[in-house]
Scaffold this motif. Structure first.
Motif, PDB file in Angstrom:
ATOM      1  N   TYR A  24       0.843  -1.192   0.000  1.00 43.71           N
ATOM      2  CA  TYR A  24       0.000   0.000   0.000  1.00 43.71           C
ATOM      3  C   TYR A  24       0.880   1.245   0.000  1.00 43.71           C
ATOM      4  O   TYR A  24       1.998   1.226   0.500  1.00 43.71           O
ATOM      5  N   THR A  25       0.350   2.340  -0.527  1.00 46.76           N
ATOM      6  CA  THR A  25       1.045   3.627  -0.469  1.00 46.76           C
ATOM      7  C   THR A  25       0.816   4.227   0.926  1.00 46.76           C
ATOM      8  O   THR A  25      -0.086   3.807   1.655  1.00 46.76           O
ATOM      9  N   PHE A  26       1.603   5.237   1.265  1.00 43.87           N
ATOM     10  CA  PHE A  26       1.407   5.907   2.552  1.00 43.87           C
ATOM     11  C   PHE A  26       0.013   6.516   2.640  1.00 43.87           C
ATOM     12  O   PHE A  26      -0.637   6.465   3.679  1.00 43.87           O
ATOM     13  N   GLN A  27      -0.435   7.083   1.540  1.00 42.76           N
ATOM     14  CA  GLN A  27      -1.767   7.690   1.519  1.00 42.76           C
ATOM     15  C   GLN A  27      -2.849   6.637   1.773  1.00 42.76           C
ATOM     16  O   GLN A  27      -3.787   6.870   2.530  1.00 42.76           O
ATOM     17  N   GLU A  28      -2.720   5.472   1.137  1.00 49.30           N
ATOM     18  CA  GLU A  28      -3.697   4.399   1.340  1.00 49.30           C
ATOM     19  C   GLU A  28      -3.683   3.902   2.779  1.00 49.30           C
ATOM     20  O   GLU A  28      -4.729   3.650   3.378  1.00 49.30           O
TER      21      GLU A  28
ATOM     22  N   PRO B 115      -3.204  10.601  10.076  1.00 45.33           N
ATOM     23  CA  PRO B 115      -2.575  11.521   9.120  1.00 45.33           C
ATOM     24  C   PRO B 115      -1.446  10.817   8.367  1.00 45.33           C
ATOM     25  O   PRO B 115      -0.720   9.994   8.943  1.00 45.33           O
ATOM     26  N   GLU B 116      -1.313  11.145   7.088  1.00 46.63           N
ATOM     27  CA  GLU B 116      -0.261  10.536   6.282  1.00 46.63           C
ATOM     28  C   GLU B 116       1.115  10.805   6.882  1.00 46.63           C
ATOM     29  O   GLU B 116       1.991   9.942   6.856  1.00 46.63           O
ATOM     30  N   SER B 117       1.302  11.988   7.457  1.00 50.42           N
ATOM     31  CA  SER B 117       2.595  12.316   8.070  1.00 50.42           C
ATOM     32  C   SER B 117       2.916  11.376   9.229  1.00 50.42           C
ATOM     33  O   SER B 117       4.072  10.981   9.408  1.00 50.42           O
ATOM     34  N   SER B 118       1.909  10.988  10.001  1.00 50.38           N
ATOM     35  CA  SER B 118       2.124  10.045  11.113  1.00 50.38           C
ATOM     36  C   SER B 118       2.525   8.673  10.597  1.00 50.38           C
ATOM     37  O   SER B 118       3.392   8.006  11.168  1.00 50.38           O
ATOM     38  N   VAL B 119       1.885   8.260   9.519  1.00 50.49           N
ATOM     39  CA  VAL B 119       2.198   6.958   8.919  1.00 50.49           C
ATOM     40  C   VAL B 119       3.632   6.957   8.400  1.00 50.49           C
ATOM     41  O   VAL B 119       4.398   6.023   8.663  1.00 50.49           O
ATOM     42  N   LYS B 120       4.004   8.008   7.676  1.00 50.83           N
ATOM     43  CA  LYS B 120       5.369   8.101   7.143  1.00 50.83           C
ATOM     44  C   LYS B 120       6.395   8.133   8.265  1.00 50.83           C
ATOM     45  O   LYS B 120       7.419   7.446   8.211  1.00 50.83           O
TER      46      LYS B 120
END
Length: 184
Positions: free
Chosen positions: A146-150, A158-163
């Protein structure tokens, strides 16, 4: 899309044919997702079956307007795999117990296949030590691709937290692998 018709039929009528169609449509993807983390055919088959049972038991709670079915199903699968590895009944064993279980495709170098399995085994053992959120991020990124956005959308973060979590865990993993390489 046909999957939404199946879902509606299952939700409204408990339609077994629609359930079988939906499961057949996603079965190989979910099995592959699980197998990449266990390298054990029987365990992967069992976990995949449990994932689909859980999906059917909770499908009435699925809302088409809140997201894709694929994301919802992968959330169930990820949580189930995380729960399995965190369960008291699970004890760390070598993922490949015997050479009989190693399926090596003809076109691949046997040595590279064994090295890959060894690396995945070490990564899986490392991930089993992580908190649930970190495991979810890593499993979705590495095994479901999966992408970070997904992932952010799927986990409602938030995408920033995932990254941040992904790169933090990757740094720790790299450090551990370096230590093992030096010590090995």
């Amino acid at each position: 899309m046909m999957e939404y018709a199946w879902i509606r039929q299952i939700q409204k009528k408990g339609d077994a044919r629609a359930a079988n169609e939906l499961i057949s449509f996603y079965y190989q993807r979910i099995y592959s997702f699980v197998y990449k983390q266990t390298f054990n055919k029987e365990l992967s088959l069992d976990l995949t079956q449990e994932i689909f049972i859980g999906m059917l038991q909770s499908i009435h709670g699925f809302d088409v307007d809140r997201g894709s079915f694929k994301s919802w199903l992968y959330r169930i699968a990820t949580n189930h795999v995380v729960d399995y590895f965190r369960s008291r009944s699970y004890r760390y064993e070598r993922i490949v117990d015997s050479m009989e279980e190693v399926d090596v495709p003809q076109e691949h170098d046997f040595t590279l296949e064994l090295e890959y399995r060894d690396v995945i085994e070490k990564v899986s053992a490392f991930m089993n030590e992580l908190d649930a959120f970190s495991q979810q991020v890593m499993r979705l990124k590495l095994f479901a691709e999966y992408t970070f956005q997904e992932i952010a959308s799927l986990l409602d973060r938030p995408e920033s937290s995932v990254k941040t979590r992904y790169y933090h865990v990757m740094k720790k993993l790299k450090e551990r692998m370096e230590v093992e390489r030096v010590e090995g």
